[in-house]
Design a protein around this motif. Structure first.
Motif, PDB file in Angstrom:
ATOM      1  N   HIS A 112       4.111   5.498  -5.657  1.00  9.40           N
ATOM      2  CA  HIS A 112       4.053   5.405  -7.118  1.00  9.40           C
ATOM      3  C   HIS A 112       3.007   6.355  -7.689  1.00  9.40           C
ATOM      4  O   HIS A 112       3.210   6.926  -8.761  1.00  9.40           O
ATOM      5  CB  HIS A 112       3.772   3.973  -7.550  1.00  9.40           C
ATOM      6  N   ARG A 113       1.900   6.542  -6.980  1.00 15.76           N
ATOM      7  CA  ARG A 113       0.882   7.500  -7.445  1.00 15.76           C
ATOM      8  C   ARG A 113       1.440   8.920  -7.449  1.00 15.76           C
ATOM      9  O   ARG A 113       1.170   9.690  -8.367  1.00 15.76           O
ATOM     10  CB  ARG A 113      -0.368   7.413  -6.574  1.00 15.76           C
ATOM     11  N   VAL A 166      11.448   6.462 -17.184  1.00 13.65           N
ATOM     12  CA  VAL A 166      11.540   5.586 -16.016  1.00 13.65           C
ATOM     13  C   VAL A 166      12.566   4.480 -16.267  1.00 13.65           C
ATOM     14  O   VAL A 166      13.156   3.951 -15.339  1.00 13.65           O
ATOM     15  CB  VAL A 166      10.148   4.986 -15.706  1.00 13.65           C
ATOM     16  N   LYS A 167      12.822   4.159 -17.528  1.00 15.16           N
ATOM     17  CA  LYS A 167      13.758   3.086 -17.871  1.00 15.16           C
ATOM     18  C   LYS A 167      15.219   3.498 -17.693  1.00 15.16           C
ATOM     19  O   LYS A 167      16.104   2.647 -17.704  1.00 15.16           O
ATOM     20  CB  LYS A 167      13.549   2.650 -19.328  1.00 15.16           C
ATOM     21  N   LEU A 168      15.474   4.795 -17.518  1.00 14.19           N
ATOM     22  CA  LEU A 168      16.844   5.271 -17.378  1.00 14.19           C
ATOM     23  C   LEU A 168      17.450   4.830 -16.051  1.00 14.19           C
ATOM     24  O   LEU A 168      16.779   4.829 -15.018  1.00 14.19           O
ATOM     25  CB  LEU A 168      16.894   6.799 -17.452  1.00 14.19           C
ATOM     26  N   GLU A 226       0.838  -1.207   0.000  1.00  9.62           N
ATOM     27  CA  GLU A 226       0.000   0.000   0.000  1.00  9.62           C
ATOM     28  C   GLU A 226       0.869   1.252   0.000  1.00  9.62           C
ATOM     29  O   GLU A 226       0.584   2.206  -0.706  1.00  9.62           O
ATOM     30  CB  GLU A 226      -0.937   0.004   1.210  1.00  9.62           C
ATOM     31  N   ALA A 227       1.927   1.256   0.806  1.00  9.31           N
ATOM     32  CA  ALA A 227       2.829   2.407   0.855  1.00  9.31           C
ATOM     33  C   ALA A 227       3.520   2.607  -0.492  1.00  9.31           C
ATOM     34  O   ALA A 227       3.644   3.737  -0.970  1.00  9.31           O
ATOM     35  CB  ALA A 227       3.855   2.223   1.968  1.00  9.31           C
ATOM     36  N   MET A 246      18.321   8.080  -8.807  1.00  8.67           N
ATOM     37  CA  MET A 246      17.698   9.198  -8.109  1.00  8.67           C
ATOM     38  C   MET A 246      16.753   8.693  -7.020  1.00  8.67           C
ATOM     39  O   MET A 246      16.787   9.169  -5.885  1.00  8.67           O
ATOM     40  CB  MET A 246      16.930  10.085  -9.088  1.00  8.67           C
ATOM     41  N   LEU A 247      15.919   7.703  -7.347  1.00 13.98           N
ATOM     42  CA  LEU A 247      14.999   7.162  -6.350  1.00 13.98           C
ATOM     43  C   LEU A 247      15.753   6.552  -5.183  1.00 13.98           C
ATOM     44  O   LEU A 247      15.375   6.718  -4.020  1.00 13.98           O
ATOM     45  CB  LEU A 247      14.078   6.120  -6.987  1.00 13.98           C
TER      46      LEU A 247
END
Length: 125
Positions: free
Chosen positions: A59-60, A76-78, A53-54, A84-85
């Motif tokens: 992701h939202r 997002v594929k980079l 859920e978190a 960064m995340l």
């Protein structure tokens, strides 16, 4: 009996010597099937359920930012996106956002210097 075993093993040997396209992806089929069964039969614990859920909530926020900024989703594929995340997550919840000025001038100049450094190695070759 010995002839039957020999015939069966040679027939089995003939069947295993024929390889299909999926054999390139799976080294040992029995191991892959056993692992798949273990994963499917394992009951999810409460921490994993809450974690999902978190993760869904974060992701939202990420997808909302992509949509509002009109950024192509294939970015997002980079590898740099994943880095960064990871960096944001490892810093923790009190990471201040960079200012507009910091993004435009000093951080952009640092990234330019980094990229030039990477190119030096390729130009020397």
């Amino acid at each position: 009996m010995a002839a039957t075993r020999g015939g069966a093993s040679s027939a089995r040997g003939g069947a295993t010597s024929m390889r299909g396209p999926m054999d390139l992806f799976v080294r040992k089929l029995e191991t892959a099937i056993a692992r798949n069964k273990r994963e499917k039969l394992r009951q999810q614990n409460i921490k994993e359920a809450c974690n999902k859920e978190a993760i869904r909530k974060v992701h939202r926020y990420i997808v909302r930012w992509f949509y509002q900024a009109e950024i192509p989703l294939n970015l997002v594929k980079l590898k740099s996106f994943q880095e960064m995340l990871w960096a944001v997550g490892s810093f923790g919840p009190n990471l201040p956002a960079p200012s507009y000025h910091a993004l435009r001038i000093p951080l952009l100049n640092e990234e330019l210097d980094y990229t030039k450094g990477l190119l030096k190695g390729h130009k020397e070759q």
